[in-house]
Motif scaffolding. Sequence first.
Motif, PDB file in Angstrom:
ATOM      1  N   ASP A 110       0.851  -1.191   0.000  1.00 28.56           N
ATOM      2  CA  ASP A 110       0.000   0.000   0.000  1.00 28.56           C
ATOM      3  C   ASP A 110       0.891   1.247   0.000  1.00 28.56           C
ATOM      4  O   ASP A 110       1.470   1.599   1.018  1.00 28.56           O
ATOM      5  CB  ASP A 110      -0.896  -0.015   1.233  1.00 28.56           C
ATOM      6  CG  ASP A 110      -1.943   1.086   1.212  1.00 28.56           C
ATOM      7  OD1 ASP A 110      -2.114   1.707   0.149  1.00 28.56           O
ATOM      8  OD2 ASP A 110      -2.575   1.320   2.260  1.00 28.56           O
ATOM      9  N   PRO A 111       1.040   1.876  -1.181  1.00 29.84           N
ATOM     10  CA  PRO A 111       0.343   1.594  -2.439  1.00 29.84           C
ATOM     11  C   PRO A 111       0.966   0.415  -3.191  1.00 29.84           C
ATOM     12  O   PRO A 111       2.114   0.057  -2.935  1.00 29.84           O
ATOM     13  CB  PRO A 111       0.534   2.890  -3.231  1.00 29.84           C
ATOM     14  CG  PRO A 111       1.869   3.389  -2.760  1.00 29.84           C
ATOM     15  CD  PRO A 111       1.917   3.072  -1.295  1.00 29.84           C
ATOM     16  N   GLN A 112       0.200  -0.128  -4.095  1.00 27.57           N
ATOM     17  CA  GLN A 112       0.692  -1.215  -4.942  1.00 27.57           C
ATOM     18  C   GLN A 112       1.316  -0.606  -6.204  1.00 27.57           C
ATOM     19  O   GLN A 112       0.649   0.133  -6.918  1.00 27.57           O
ATOM     20  CB  GLN A 112      -0.450  -2.150  -5.324  1.00 27.57           C
ATOM     21  CG  GLN A 112      -0.033  -3.295  -6.248  1.00 27.57           C
ATOM     22  CD  GLN A 112      -1.148  -4.285  -6.426  1.00 27.57           C
ATOM     23  OE1 GLN A 112      -1.545  -4.960  -5.477  1.00 27.57           O
ATOM     24  NE2 GLN A 112      -1.685  -4.380  -7.634  1.00 27.57           N
ATOM     25  N   PRO A 113       2.577  -0.901  -6.484  1.00 26.93           N
ATOM     26  CA  PRO A 113       3.230  -0.308  -7.652  1.00 26.93           C
ATOM     27  C   PRO A 113       2.566  -0.723  -8.962  1.00 26.93           C
ATOM     28  O   PRO A 113       2.156  -1.877  -9.129  1.00 26.93           O
ATOM     29  CB  PRO A 113       4.665  -0.847  -7.574  1.00 26.93           C
ATOM     30  CG  PRO A 113       4.852  -1.278  -6.159  1.00 26.93           C
ATOM     31  CD  PRO A 113       3.505  -1.738  -5.698  1.00 26.93           C
ATOM     32  N   HIS A 114       2.474   0.220  -9.878  1.00 22.89           N
ATOM     33  CA  HIS A 114       1.918  -0.088 -11.197  1.00 22.89           C
ATOM     34  C   HIS A 114       2.723  -1.178 -11.892  1.00 22.89           C
ATOM     35  O   HIS A 114       2.157  -2.008 -12.616  1.00 22.89           O
ATOM     36  CB  HIS A 114       1.887   1.168 -12.069  1.00 22.89           C
ATOM     37  CG  HIS A 114       0.924   2.213 -11.583  1.00 22.89           C
ATOM     38  ND1 HIS A 114      -0.430   1.976 -11.470  1.00 22.89           N
ATOM     39  CD2 HIS A 114       1.117   3.492 -11.165  1.00 22.89           C
ATOM     40  CE1 HIS A 114      -1.034   3.067 -11.018  1.00 22.89           C
ATOM     41  NE2 HIS A 114      -0.116   3.993 -10.822  1.00 22.89           N
ATOM     42  N   LEU A 164      -5.635  -8.436 -13.829  1.00 24.55           N
ATOM     43  CA  LEU A 164      -5.483  -7.163 -14.532  1.00 24.55           C
ATOM     44  C   LEU A 164      -5.697  -6.003 -13.559  1.00 24.55           C
ATOM     45  O   LEU A 164      -5.069  -5.961 -12.514  1.00 24.55           O
ATOM     46  CB  LEU A 164      -6.400  -7.117 -15.745  1.00 24.55           C
ATOM     47  CG  LEU A 164      -6.238  -8.290 -16.754  1.00 24.55           C
ATOM     48  CD1 LEU A 164      -7.102  -8.055 -17.981  1.00 24.55           C
ATOM     49  CD2 LEU A 164      -4.795  -8.539 -17.107  1.00 24.55           C
ATOM     50  N   GLU A 165      -6.598  -5.076 -13.844  1.00 31.81           N
ATOM     51  CA  GLU A 165      -6.761  -3.923 -12.955  1.00 31.81           C
ATOM     52  C   GLU A 165      -7.436  -4.302 -11.634  1.00 31.81           C
ATOM     53  O   GLU A 165      -7.427  -3.522 -10.674  1.00 31.81           O
ATOM     54  CB  GLU A 165      -7.541  -2.794 -13.660  1.00 31.81           C
ATOM     55  CG  GLU A 165      -9.049  -2.949 -13.649  1.00 31.81           C
ATOM     56  CD  GLU A 165      -9.586  -3.977 -14.641  1.00 31.81           C
ATOM     57  OE1 GLU A 165     -10.806  -4.231 -14.618  1.00 31.81           O
ATOM     58  OE2 GLU A 165      -8.788  -4.523 -15.444  1.00 31.81           O
ATOM     59  N   GLN A 166      -8.015  -5.515 -11.548  1.00 31.02           N
ATOM     60  CA  GLN A 166      -8.644  -5.991 -10.314  1.00 31.02           C
ATOM     61  C   GLN A 166      -7.649  -6.697  -9.391  1.00 31.02           C
ATOM     62  O   GLN A 166      -7.996  -7.086  -8.273  1.00 31.02           O
ATOM     63  CB  GLN A 166      -9.784  -6.961 -10.647  1.00 31.02           C
ATOM     64  CG  GLN A 166     -10.896  -6.352 -11.475  1.00 31.02           C
ATOM     65  CD  GLN A 166     -11.718  -5.344 -10.710  1.00 31.02           C
ATOM     66  OE1 GLN A 166     -12.103  -5.576  -9.572  1.00 31.02           O
ATOM     67  NE2 GLN A 166     -11.977  -4.193 -11.334  1.00 31.02           N
TER      68      GLN A 166
END
Length: 232
Positions: A110-114, A164-166
Amino acid sequence: MTERYAIYYAPASNDPLWRLGCEWLGRDPAAGVIDHRPPGIEAAELDSLTVSARRYGFHATMKAPMILAPGTDRAELEQALADFTRNHTAFDVGQPVLRLIDGFLALVLDPQPHRLTDFAGTCVTVFERFRAPMAADDRASRVSKGLSERQVALLDQYGYPYVLEQFRFHMTLSDRLPEAWKAPLTDLATDWFAPILMKPLQIDRLALFHQPEAGAAFTRLADFPLPSAHEL
């Protein structure tokens, strides 16, 4: 045949995080032997709160457990993993933190890197050819758990809704906890994982896990290290 294979991130077997995770869950999917358990809670009590997590083993999912598609086999999957990891470099993702996710205790970012989200998505798509189609009853069971429209679409396309984005990186440390155990177990885990919670995590490998039959425990078959940037 109901055996399944999964592609996970798991720390190296000599990494302190791997040892702590396995001792917390009470099982080492690679070596099988656990000599030490967390203080402050009876082993049997902790085991009762981690039944499913222990069966899957300490990991973060990259490609969810799958029955192999007709015409593919373990040797081909391992070769594909070796080819894939050879062409991707290890990378840091920051310090893990403890969180309750839908009642489950887990280590997350948190945050999760892109970069991690993109890497996990690539794992899902590249290895999709090895996944046999999902059985209708498995799909119905998943859908009944309240998935969003997007998650149902991903389930139908990739056999798993949280991709993916989930995708959210998580290393599960419990089953869904009773309310009375949420705070106490979080406190115990905070103390137990304290040595690694201040250190950055590196995604430096993929690991192939195997479940020989439905309901059986997963074992760690092989590791596929990601080279460092200077090694390419």
